[in-house]
Motif scaffolding. Sequence first.
Motif, PDB file in Angstrom:
ATOM      1  N   GLY A   1       5.269  -7.478 -17.405  1.00 45.82           N
ATOM      2  CA  GLY A   1       4.975  -7.145 -16.015  1.00 45.82           C
ATOM      3  C   GLY A   1       3.974  -6.025 -15.829  1.00 45.82           C
ATOM      4  O   GLY A   1       3.627  -5.679 -14.698  1.00 45.82           O
ATOM      5  N   ASP A   2       3.480  -5.467 -16.929  1.00 44.70           N
ATOM      6  CA  ASP A   2       2.533  -4.356 -16.834  1.00 44.70           C
ATOM      7  C   ASP A   2       1.114  -4.877 -16.595  1.00 44.70           C
ATOM      8  O   ASP A   2       0.802  -6.044 -16.862  1.00 44.70           O
ATOM      9  N   ILE A   3       0.256  -4.011 -16.085  1.00 39.36           N
ATOM     10  CA  ILE A   3      -1.196  -4.230 -16.090  1.00 39.36           C
ATOM     11  C   ILE A   3      -1.741  -3.154 -17.009  1.00 39.36           C
ATOM     12  O   ILE A   3      -1.764  -1.977 -16.662  1.00 39.36           O
ATOM     13  N   PHE A   4      -2.155  -3.569 -18.191  1.00 41.64           N
ATOM     14  CA  PHE A   4      -2.461  -2.634 -19.268  1.00 41.64           C
ATOM     15  C   PHE A   4      -3.951  -2.646 -19.566  1.00 41.64           C
ATOM     16  O   PHE A   4      -4.544  -3.701 -19.788  1.00 41.64           O
ATOM     17  N   GLY A   5      -4.556  -1.471 -19.572  1.00 39.78           N
ATOM     18  CA  GLY A   5      -5.972  -1.349 -19.863  1.00 39.78           C
ATOM     19  C   GLY A   5      -6.220  -1.073 -21.335  1.00 39.78           C
ATOM     20  O   GLY A   5      -5.495  -0.291 -21.958  1.00 39.78           O
ATOM     21  N   PHE A   6      -7.238  -1.718 -21.884  1.00 37.97           N
ATOM     22  CA  PHE A   6      -7.617  -1.519 -23.285  1.00 37.97           C
ATOM     23  C   PHE A   6      -9.059  -1.047 -23.277  1.00 37.97           C
ATOM     24  O   PHE A   6      -9.988  -1.828 -23.104  1.00 37.97           O
TER      25      PHE A   6
END
Length: 278
Positions: A31-36
């Motif tokens: 459910g996360d919005i994860f930046g790389f």
Amino acid sequence: MSGKAIEIRGLTKTYGKHRGVEDISLFVEQGDIFGFLGPNGAGKSTTIRSMLGLLRFKRGEIRLLGRDSCREQKEILERTGYMPSEAAFYPDMRAGEVIGLAAKARGKDCGEEAERLCGLLEVDRTKRIRDLSLGNRKKVSIVCALQHCPELLILDEPTSGLDPLMQEVFFRLLLESNVRGTTIFLSSHVLSEVKRYCRNAAIIRQGTIVRTDTVENLSKTNLRLVKLKERGQEQEFRYTGSMKELIGQLAGREIEDLLIQEPTLDELFMHYYEDGEG
């Protein structure tokens, strides 16, 4: 199933004698919005292709949606949407045919959702791929990645080539997917995107993870930008020590003007990129 959508432990991938990525460990909650985040050549695409089973890696373990990326690739890809940094399609096929082929490959009827997405993104499904601009090929790629309503979205530099209006539409679609429960892994070097849309992020530099934290915490730092004018000469430098020490260093100097300020988000992440400091 684990509460983590992405689990990477000790990932190492080399290209002969050339560096790929080294001992990467990374965890993303469902459910996360994860930046790389990282500059070009930092290892973002290598990590993503390893995650999807598109590259064989030297050592490490990767699990997506609770499944092993090597032994259960088919099951993972059925539930995952992927958008590469450069979309490559059969040039003689029409956009609608490519979108239909992507749905057929998954064994799903995505017609209704594909039509909705094409309308929002203004995709002309009658045009052949070879006649589309980079931005329009990107839009076809977005439809292919989203039309089957995946549980996990992995996006590699997704907004390059999109005009600002289409970027807004794209992120609105991502937020809609996230509300429905989709986990989003967003590789980018556009810092404003990460600050605006991501909750957590990892910074990769020269094939290694520099830091992983919330975007809010990553934006907090004792780094300061110091600008001063001394004997008619202007100087500018970064400073991470205490203010007491800085004042002591400047005491007695013939300073005509002095400005000490917090870095912008871009300047802060350039600090991570260049110095590799956590």
